[in-house]
Scaffold this motif. Structure first.
Motif, mmCIF file in Angstrom:
data_model
loop_
_atom_site.group_PDB
_atom_site.id
_atom_site.type_symbol
_atom_site.label_atom_id
_atom_site.label_comp_id
_atom_site.label_asym_id
_atom_site.label_seq_id
_atom_site.Cartn_x
_atom_site.Cartn_y
_atom_site.Cartn_z
ATOM 1 N N PRO A 32 14.713 11.483 13.687
ATOM 2 C CA PRO A 32 13.610 11.585 14.226
ATOM 3 C C PRO A 32 13.113 12.994 14.433
ATOM 4 O O PRO A 32 14.095 13.983 14.569
ATOM 5 C CB PRO A 32 13.319 10.990 15.436
ATOM 6 N N ASN A 42 8.554 4.204 13.400
ATOM 7 C CA ASN A 42 9.828 4.857 13.502
ATOM 8 C C ASN A 42 11.018 3.838 13.723
ATOM 9 O O ASN A 42 12.028 3.828 12.977
ATOM 10 C CB ASN A 42 9.933 6.075 14.347
ATOM 11 N N GLY A 237 16.002 6.837 4.336
ATOM 12 C CA GLY A 237 14.929 7.105 5.298
ATOM 13 C C GLY A 237 13.807 6.419 4.947
ATOM 14 O O GLY A 237 13.600 5.331 3.980
ATOM 15 N N VAL A 239 9.692 5.269 3.708
ATOM 16 C CA VAL A 239 9.395 5.602 2.372
ATOM 17 C C VAL A 239 8.381 7.012 2.235
ATOM 18 O O VAL A 239 8.146 7.568 1.225
ATOM 19 C CB VAL A 239 8.667 4.414 1.790
ATOM 20 N N LEU A 241 9.388 9.659 3.247
ATOM 21 C CA LEU A 241 10.312 10.747 3.030
ATOM 22 C C LEU A 241 10.642 11.015 1.631
ATOM 23 O O LEU A 241 11.070 12.068 1.080
ATOM 24 C CB LEU A 241 11.363 10.696 3.923
HETATM 25 P P1 AMP Z 1 9.728 11.442 11.829
HETATM 26 O O1 AMP Z 1 10.086 11.377 13.482
HETATM 27 O O2 AMP Z 1 8.111 11.578 11.835
HETATM 28 O O3 AMP Z 1 10.384 12.241 11.229
HETATM 29 O O4 AMP Z 1 10.002 9.924 11.598
HETATM 30 C C1 AMP Z 1 11.257 9.373 11.539
HETATM 31 C C2 AMP Z 1 11.473 8.211 10.664
HETATM 32 O O5 AMP Z 1 10.528 7.177 10.821
HETATM 33 C C3 AMP Z 1 11.365 8.575 9.465
HETATM 34 O O6 AMP Z 1 12.377 7.919 8.548
HETATM 35 C C4 AMP Z 1 9.951 8.207 9.004
HETATM 36 O O7 AMP Z 1 9.908 7.776 7.240
HETATM 37 C C5 AMP Z 1 9.884 6.687 9.746
HETATM 38 N N1 AMP Z 1 8.586 6.534 9.878
HETATM 39 C C6 AMP Z 1 7.372 7.101 10.253
HETATM 40 N N2 AMP Z 1 6.398 6.123 10.457
HETATM 41 C C7 AMP Z 1 6.781 4.972 10.211
HETATM 42 C C8 AMP Z 1 6.115 3.600 9.994
HETATM 43 N N3 AMP Z 1 4.614 3.412 10.339
HETATM 44 N N4 AMP Z 1 6.938 2.615 9.579
HETATM 45 C C9 AMP Z 1 8.203 2.956 9.429
HETATM 46 N N5 AMP Z 1 8.885 3.851 9.348
HETATM 47 C C10 AMP Z 1 8.087 5.067 9.877
#
Ligand code: AMP
Ligand code: ZN
Length: 470
Positions: A32, A42, A237, A239, A241
């Motif tokens: 994260p 997340n 990760g 999708v 990403l």
């Molecule tokens: P971040 O903190 O924004 O870097 O996100 C952490 C993880 O959450 C990453 O693997 C993202 O792909 C995932 N992520 C972000 N939004 C969503 C969502 N709505 N559903 C599922 N996974 C998510």
């Protein structure tokens, strides 16, 4: 049966195996950005990856090395620190601690290593240095360093970005890539090192190219190299990403190390809320605390997040959490029967449990809904003695299934719930009064529940409790 998982690079189901002779399975999962509480989207990604980690532990006992990073310096973290007038490290520590607490509540295992971007500045500079020397990167006039996408023939293999004729320049607006476009030689190039700007405040480091901070993508390449080596077995990760983050990681790592970066790429799909993308402005962004305040248990959220296939979008509703709470209760009954010695059936020749099918469903592309379906169907049959009553193998395999799904908490008395015990006791009494058609007692108990701040919604086979709006 070995684990087969969808590989986003080859677009096929492939077996997971450690590639290196030491037998260690090297697993990197993007973590994260620690500037705010993680939302339930997340957590869909982290819970799915947690089941994957637990399945790998079962398959390669003692041989899995799991690394998940913390992005603790980027535009968002710096902005948050600036807005709050606090040091960056204080902000990121606060949200790292919160992330850990939420992960613990959701029963997600900690990775073996959880490196931070700010703790690996040296390693990131070293990688950029190699890329500069090899001609894969250039320094712009302002002191930023960019990766030259045209220098890597393999660029786009993961996302098929060239085939889809996507506008690479605009699509590069990822976590921290939206700025500096004027300095680039080509729109598709991306930042490895970002020259210091006034808004960065004190958050900059010295480098051979001037003071600044690393770009986002290089952190995962550098931390993966440091903790897992040049080639890993699995990288995963959400999708979102896949492009540009993972495409860029491949480019940096393969150009720097001269070898394949990851043997396997796994991407889980996003969580939607009420059919829509989650966003603050739509008012449909939930954190774990928001759901706890509504009376739901973290285990219900974990269950609800696993109820859909990880490679399909999952639509989250509060109704799905009610369904998860009652599924957990049913699972608990199955668990109680299968573990109760008085129902145990002795077998002359011990046979493997029918519940192994649950694990096989997980080994088949992490099919969590099919695994939960099999757990209920077979667990119910065994607990009712259909096709034979519970054996020792059934009890042991059930524990294994719950362990891989991370639902082992249901073995401990009632599922941990935010509903106070005395409220549940009142509700049970009222339900019994209603079954006995003692309407006066049922009404009186409903009033007592309301006085305690809860409303009881009656269904056909049971009830739900919801906190009354204040
Ligand atoms: P971040 O903190 O924004 O870097 O996100 C952490 C993880 O959450 C990453 O693997 C993202 O792909 C995932 N992520 C972000 N939004 C969503 C969502 N709505 N559903 C599922 N996974 C998510
Ligand atoms: Zn990453």
């Amino acid at each position: 049966m070995s684990i087969r998982l969808h590989d986003s690079l080859t677009r096929s189901l492939r077996e997971l195996q450690p590639a290196q002779p030491d037998g260690v399975f090297r697993f990197y999962n993007c973590g994260p950005t620690v500037y705010a509480p993680a939302h339930i989207g997340n957590f869909r990604t982290f819970v799915v990856n947690d089941v994957l980690r637990r399945l790998l532990d079962l398959e390669f006992p003692g041989k899995v090395k799991h690394v998940r990073n913390l992005t603790d310096v980027d535009d968002k973290t710096i902005k948050r620190a600036r807005d709050e007038g606090r040091p960056l490290a204080a902000v990121t520590k606060q949200w790292t601690d919160k992330f850990h607490a939420d992960c613990d509540a959701l029963n997600c295992l900690r990775p073996h290593v959880e490196p931070t971007a700010t703790g690996h500045i040296r390693e990131q500079i070293d990688m950029i240095d190699v890329l500069m020397k090899k001609g894969n990167a250039y320094r712009a006039a302002d002191g930023s360093v960019y990766f030259k996408v045209s220098s890597f023939d393999g660029y786009g293999a993961l996302s098929r970005v060239k085939e889809r004729e996507l506008d690479v320049g605009s699509a590069l607006a990822g976590k921290s890539q939206a700025v500096d476009a004027d300095e680039k030689e080509d729109g598709s190039d991306f930042a490895l090192w970002k020259a210091h700007k006034v808004d960065d405040g004190v958050n900059s480091w010295n480098s051979p190219w001037g003071t600044g901070r690393p770009g986002w993508h290089i952190e995962c390449s550098a931390m993966s190299k440091k903790h897992l080596g040049d080639t890993i077995d699995l990288h995963s990760g959400g999708v979102d990403l896949l492009f540009p983050h993972h495409e860029n990681e491949i480019a940096q790592s393969e150009c720097c190390n001269g070898t394949q970066f990851s043997h396997h790429w796994y991407h889980s799909e996003h969580l939607l809320v009420d059919g829509k993308k989650m966003s603050k402005s739509l008012g449909n962004l939930y954190t774990l605390d928001d759901l706890k305040a509504k009376g739901f248990s973290p285990m219900a959220l974990r269950y609800a997040l696993l109820a859909g296939h990880p490679r399909k979008q999952l639509n989250f509703t509060l109704e799905s959490l009610h369904a998860a709470e009652s599924a957990l209760k049913k699972l608990q009954v199955i668990c109680t029967v299968l573990h109760d010695p008085k129902y145990r059936v002795a077998t002359a020749t011990p046979a493997p449990s029918r519940l192994n099918e649950v694990l096989d469903q997980l080994r088949d592309d992490l099919n969590t809904p099919a695994a939960l379906g099999a757990l209920f169907k077979i667990g119910h049959e065994i607990s009712c003695g259909i096709g034979g009553g519970p054996t020792d193998a059934d009890a042991a395999t059930l524990d294994q299934c719950l362990g891989v799904l991370g639902l082992e908490a249901i073995k401990l008395a009632t599922p941990k719930s935010a509903v106070p015990d005395e409220v549940t006791a009142l509700a049970d009494k009222r339900w019994a009064a209603k079954q006995a058609k003692d309407w006066a007692a049922a009404d009186a108990l409903r009033k007592e529940l309301a006085a305690a701040g809860w409303s009881m919604l009656d269904g056909k086979d049971g009830y739900k409790l919801e906190p009354l709006k204040k």
